[in-house]
Design a protein around this motif. Structure first.
Motif, PDB file in Angstrom:
ATOM      1  N   THR A 138     -65.760 -26.138 -32.574  1.00 37.82           N
ATOM      2  CA  THR A 138     -66.495 -27.370 -32.288  1.00 37.82           C
ATOM      3  C   THR A 138     -67.507 -27.114 -31.185  1.00 37.82           C
ATOM      4  O   THR A 138     -67.254 -26.336 -30.262  1.00 37.82           O
ATOM      5  N   GLU A 139     -68.660 -27.788 -31.270  1.00 37.76           N
ATOM      6  CA  GLU A 139     -69.688 -27.630 -30.251  1.00 37.76           C
ATOM      7  C   GLU A 139     -69.431 -28.525 -29.045  1.00 37.76           C
ATOM      8  O   GLU A 139     -70.048 -28.360 -28.004  1.00 37.76           O
ATOM      9  N   SER A 140     -68.548 -29.513 -29.180  1.00 34.38           N
ATOM     10  CA  SER A 140     -68.179 -30.309 -28.010  1.00 34.38           C
ATOM     11  C   SER A 140     -67.072 -29.597 -27.268  1.00 34.38           C
ATOM     12  O   SER A 140     -66.402 -28.711 -27.805  1.00 34.38           O
ATOM     13  N   GLY A 141     -66.843 -29.952 -26.012  1.00 30.28           N
ATOM     14  CA  GLY A 141     -65.822 -29.276 -25.221  1.00 30.28           C
ATOM     15  C   GLY A 141     -66.166 -27.823 -24.977  1.00 30.28           C
ATOM     16  O   GLY A 141     -65.309 -26.952 -25.001  1.00 30.28           O
ATOM     17  N   ASP A 142     -67.478 -27.535 -24.734  1.00 33.78           N
ATOM     18  CA  ASP A 142     -67.965 -26.179 -24.445  1.00 33.78           C
ATOM     19  C   ASP A 142     -67.747 -25.220 -25.604  1.00 33.78           C
ATOM     20  O   ASP A 142     -67.613 -24.013 -25.412  1.00 33.78           O
ATOM     21  N   GLY A 143     -67.681 -25.753 -26.828  1.00 34.00           N
ATOM     22  CA  GLY A 143     -67.580 -24.885 -27.994  1.00 34.00           C
ATOM     23  C   GLY A 143     -66.302 -24.094 -28.059  1.00 34.00           C
ATOM     24  O   GLY A 143     -66.285 -22.953 -28.490  1.00 34.00           O
ATOM     25  N   GLU A 144     -65.204 -24.689 -27.659  1.00 36.71           N
ATOM     26  CA  GLU A 144     -63.939 -23.962 -27.631  1.00 36.71           C
ATOM     27  C   GLU A 144     -63.405 -23.711 -29.035  1.00 36.71           C
ATOM     28  O   GLU A 144     -63.562 -24.527 -29.917  1.00 36.71           O
ATOM     29  N   ILE A 145     -62.771 -22.571 -29.231  1.00 37.00           N
ATOM     30  CA  ILE A 145     -62.046 -22.302 -30.455  1.00 37.00           C
ATOM     31  C   ILE A 145     -60.697 -23.016 -30.385  1.00 37.00           C
ATOM     32  O   ILE A 145     -60.023 -22.987 -29.359  1.00 37.00           O
ATOM     33  N   ASN A 146     -60.288 -23.656 -31.491  1.00 29.99           N
ATOM     34  CA  ASN A 146     -59.021 -24.377 -31.518  1.00 29.99           C
ATOM     35  C   ASN A 146     -58.954 -25.372 -30.365  1.00 29.99           C
ATOM     36  O   ASN A 146     -57.999 -25.434 -29.598  1.00 29.99           O
ATOM     37  N   THR A 147     -60.019 -26.152 -30.219  1.00 30.58           N
ATOM     38  CA  THR A 147     -60.207 -27.014 -29.056  1.00 30.58           C
ATOM     39  C   THR A 147     -59.077 -28.024 -28.872  1.00 30.58           C
ATOM     40  O   THR A 147     -58.533 -28.540 -29.827  1.00 30.58           O
ATOM     41  N   VAL A 148     -58.762 -28.303 -27.609  1.00 26.19           N
ATOM     42  CA  VAL A 148     -57.761 -29.314 -27.279  1.00 26.19           C
ATOM     43  C   VAL A 148     -58.309 -30.702 -27.550  1.00 26.19           C
ATOM     44  O   VAL A 148     -57.623 -31.578 -28.068  1.00 26.19           O
ATOM     45  N   ASP A 149     -59.567 -30.920 -27.175  1.00 27.02           N
ATOM     46  CA  ASP A 149     -60.244 -32.186 -27.417  1.00 27.02           C
ATOM     47  C   ASP A 149     -61.501 -31.903 -28.224  1.00 27.02           C
ATOM     48  O   ASP A 149     -61.566 -30.927 -28.933  1.00 27.02           O
ATOM     49  N   GLY A 150     -62.516 -32.748 -28.091  1.00 29.75           N
ATOM     50  CA  GLY A 150     -63.746 -32.527 -28.848  1.00 29.75           C
ATOM     51  C   GLY A 150     -63.624 -33.006 -30.276  1.00 29.75           C
ATOM     52  O   GLY A 150     -62.702 -33.724 -30.636  1.00 29.75           O
ATOM     53  N   ASN A 151     -64.572 -32.594 -31.110  1.00 29.12           N
ATOM     54  CA  ASN A 151     -64.636 -33.151 -32.464  1.00 29.12           C
ATOM     55  C   ASN A 151     -64.074 -32.238 -33.546  1.00 29.12           C
ATOM     56  O   ASN A 151     -64.389 -32.397 -34.715  1.00 29.12           O
ATOM     57  N   GLY A 152     -63.223 -31.299 -33.193  1.00 31.29           N
ATOM     58  CA  GLY A 152     -62.553 -30.491 -34.220  1.00 31.29           C
ATOM     59  C   GLY A 152     -61.337 -31.225 -34.753  1.00 31.29           C
ATOM     60  O   GLY A 152     -60.205 -30.729 -34.677  1.00 31.29           O
ATOM     61  N   TYR A 153     -61.574 -32.395 -35.351  1.00 36.54           N
ATOM     62  CA  TYR A 153     -60.488 -33.319 -35.683  1.00 36.54           C
ATOM     63  C   TYR A 153     -59.489 -32.737 -36.677  1.00 36.54           C
ATOM     64  O   TYR A 153     -58.309 -33.045 -36.629  1.00 36.54           O
ATOM     65  N   PHE A 154     -59.962 -31.904 -37.606  1.00 39.94           N
ATOM     66  CA  PHE A 154     -59.101 -31.364 -38.653  1.00 39.94           C
ATOM     67  C   PHE A 154     -58.722 -29.902 -38.390  1.00 39.94           C
ATOM     68  O   PHE A 154     -58.358 -29.177 -39.318  1.00 39.94           O
ATOM     69  N   CYS A 155     -58.822 -29.488 -37.134  1.00 41.74           N
ATOM     70  CA  CYS A 155     -58.537 -28.092 -36.785  1.00 41.74           C
ATOM     71  C   CYS A 155     -57.107 -27.708 -37.144  1.00 41.74           C
ATOM     72  O   CYS A 155     -56.153 -28.424 -36.812  1.00 41.74           O
ATOM     73  N   ARG A 156     -56.961 -26.575 -37.815  1.00 42.25           N
ATOM     74  CA  ARG A 156     -55.644 -26.002 -38.060  1.00 42.25           C
ATOM     75  C   ARG A 156     -55.794 -24.527 -38.417  1.00 42.25           C
ATOM     76  O   ARG A 156     -56.772 -24.115 -39.039  1.00 42.25           O
ATOM     77  N   PHE A 157     -54.819 -23.746 -37.989  1.00 43.67           N
ATOM     78  CA  PHE A 157     -54.678 -22.346 -38.374  1.00 43.67           C
ATOM     79  C   PHE A 157     -53.326 -22.215 -39.056  1.00 43.67           C
ATOM     80  O   PHE A 157     -52.358 -22.864 -38.640  1.00 43.67           O
ATOM     81  N   TYR A 158     -53.242 -21.378 -40.086  1.00 43.80           N
ATOM     82  CA  TYR A 158     -51.967 -21.312 -40.808  1.00 43.80           C
ATOM     83  C   TYR A 158     -51.794 -19.989 -41.538  1.00 43.80           C
ATOM     84  O   TYR A 158     -52.757 -19.259 -41.818  1.00 43.80           O
ATOM     85  N   ILE A 159     -50.543 -19.708 -41.843  1.00 47.70           N
ATOM     86  CA  ILE A 159     -50.168 -18.646 -42.775  1.00 47.70           C
ATOM     87  C   ILE A 159     -49.243 -19.282 -43.805  1.00 47.70           C
ATOM     88  O   ILE A 159     -48.360 -20.069 -43.446  1.00 47.70           O
ATOM     89  N   ALA A 160     -49.486 -19.003 -45.081  1.00 48.20           N
ATOM     90  CA  ALA A 160     -48.737 -19.651 -46.163  1.00 48.20           C
ATOM     91  C   ALA A 160     -48.238 -18.613 -47.163  1.00 48.20           C
ATOM     92  O   ALA A 160     -48.902 -17.598 -47.413  1.00 48.20           O
ATOM     93  N   ALA A 161     -47.080 -18.887 -47.737  1.00 49.37           N
ATOM     94  CA  ALA A 161     -46.507 -18.042 -48.792  1.00 49.37           C
ATOM     95  C   ALA A 161     -46.124 -18.916 -49.975  1.00 49.37           C
ATOM     96  O   ALA A 161     -45.605 -20.025 -49.787  1.00 49.37           O
ATOM     97  N   THR A 162     -46.389 -18.438 -51.184  1.00 47.29           N
ATOM     98  CA  THR A 162     -46.094 -19.197 -52.406  1.00 47.29           C
ATOM     99  C   THR A 162     -45.478 -18.277 -53.454  1.00 47.29           C
ATOM    100  O   THR A 162     -45.956 -17.161 -53.671  1.00 47.29           O
ATOM    101  N   LYS A 163     -44.427 -18.774 -54.114  1.00 50.36           N
ATOM    102  CA  LYS A 163     -43.791 -18.044 -55.204  1.00 50.36           C
ATOM    103  C   LYS A 163     -43.561 -18.989 -56.370  1.00 50.36           C
ATOM    104  O   LYS A 163     -43.062 -20.104 -56.196  1.00 50.36           O
ATOM    105  N   HIS A 164     -43.926 -18.569 -57.583  1.00 46.60           N
ATOM    106  CA  HIS A 164     -43.693 -19.340 -58.798  1.00 46.60           C
ATOM    107  C   HIS A 164     -42.547 -18.721 -59.591  1.00 46.60           C
ATOM    108  O   HIS A 164     -42.339 -17.508 -59.544  1.00 46.60           O
ATOM    109  N   PHE A 165     -41.840 -19.548 -60.318  1.00 49.41           N
ATOM    110  CA  PHE A 165     -40.746 -19.058 -61.157  1.00 49.41           C
ATOM    111  C   PHE A 165     -40.552 -19.997 -62.339  1.00 49.41           C
ATOM    112  O   PHE A 165     -41.003 -21.150 -62.317  1.00 49.41           O
ATOM    113  N   MET A 166     -39.900 -19.487 -63.375  1.00 47.57           N
ATOM    114  CA  MET A 166     -39.650 -20.246 -64.597  1.00 47.57           C
ATOM    115  C   MET A 166     -38.173 -20.588 -64.704  1.00 47.57           C
ATOM    116  O   MET A 166     -37.318 -19.746 -64.432  1.00 47.57           O
ATOM    117  N   LEU A 167     -37.884 -21.809 -65.088  1.00 49.56           N
ATOM    118  CA  LEU A 167     -36.545 -22.237 -65.477  1.00 49.56           C
ATOM    119  C   LEU A 167     -36.629 -22.683 -66.924  1.00 49.56           C
ATOM    120  O   LEU A 167     -37.172 -23.758 -67.214  1.00 49.56           O
TER     121      LEU A 167
END
Length: 251
Positions: A138-167
């Motif tokens: 976000t450019e507000s809050g001094d352009g912080e990454i993963n900002t505490v405040d500012g306009n990065g309203y939907f900020c998220r970092f993640y790791i995901a795992a997915t497995k499919h199977f048949m029954l």
């Protein structure tokens, strides 16, 4: 007879989704609101939009809103997206005290997803693994990454795992992810998970149940003619969010 039922069900879903002008809440591949490690086919471009219930949006939204997005899977392992949720505000030339706010502004941000492992890549039961982020800067809050405040309203970092199977003939998927940000509002720091089910009689229908690190939701998506994709969800099992997108397969 089965084909006729499938067509009628598809038309019904299309009608509901178009009526509420809406689809994928983060503009990326995933479950309802939680991440997954699923990926689109390479050279897939998606154009879409959603209605977002106020229960789904972070502060400063205190009302239901809309968004639109552009998503592209550039390589088999990389997906990028641009999304813009709409803001209400007072416009120039109106009576500031009596005229209502209107949708006249938007919050623009980017998302990216990188596939680390394919499903079954190293051994038969290996889940797919994806790392990703939405709204990381976000450019507000001094352009912080993963900002505490500012306009990065939907900020998220993640790791995901997915497995499919048949029954028998039924296809299920299980996704687990860890999400994180440092925001005071819309704070994410923990596990999300979800289950998907594609019935054999309607393989393009996907039923979804998830916990998105904050709330439980249920929903469904349907893919018609391999291009028109409709989705809805009941946030907290009672608040409607939904949308529609169009998939383009480049050659």
């Amino acid at each position: 007879m089965l084909n006729l039922k499938k067509i009628l069900f598809s038309v019904m879903l299309m009608g509901v989704s178009i009526a509420v002008s809406a689809q994928m809440t983060h503009g990326t591949t995933g479950l309802l609101n939680a991440p997954s490690a699923e990926m689109q086919d390479v050279k897939t471009v998606i154009l879409g939009g959603n209605f977002l219930n106020r229960e789904l949006t972070p502060k400063p939204w205190t009302y239901g809103t809309y968004n639109y997005f552009l998503n592209a899977t550039v390589f088999p392992f990389l997906e990028v997206a641009y999304k813009a949720p709409m803001f209400k505000a007072k416009t120039i030339g109106i009576d500031w005290y009596t005229d209502p706010e209107k949708f006249c502004n938007q919050d623009r941000y980017f998302s990216a997803r990188l596939r680390v492992l394919k499903e079954g890549q190293l051994w038969k039961h290996m889940p797919a693994v994806v790392v990703g982020t939405s709204d990381p800067y976000t450019e507000s809050g001094d352009g912080e990454i993963n900002t505490v405040d500012g306009n990065g309203y939907f900020c998220r970092f993640y790791i995901a795992a997915t497995k499919h199977f048949m029954l028998d003939k039924e296809r299920f998927g299980v996704s687990v992810s860890y999400m994180y940000n440092r925001r005071r509002s819309n704070h994410l720091n923990g596990i999300a998970a979800g289950i998907t089910y594609n019935p054999s009689v309607l393989p393009d229908l996907r039923l979804i149940a998830e916990y998105d690190n904050i709330n439980f939701s249920i929903g469904a998506s349907y893919l018609l003619f391999d291009q028109l994709h409709a989705q809805f969800q009941m946030q907290k099992l009672r608040y409607f969010t939904g949308g529609l997108c169009y998939k383009i397969h480049l050659r």
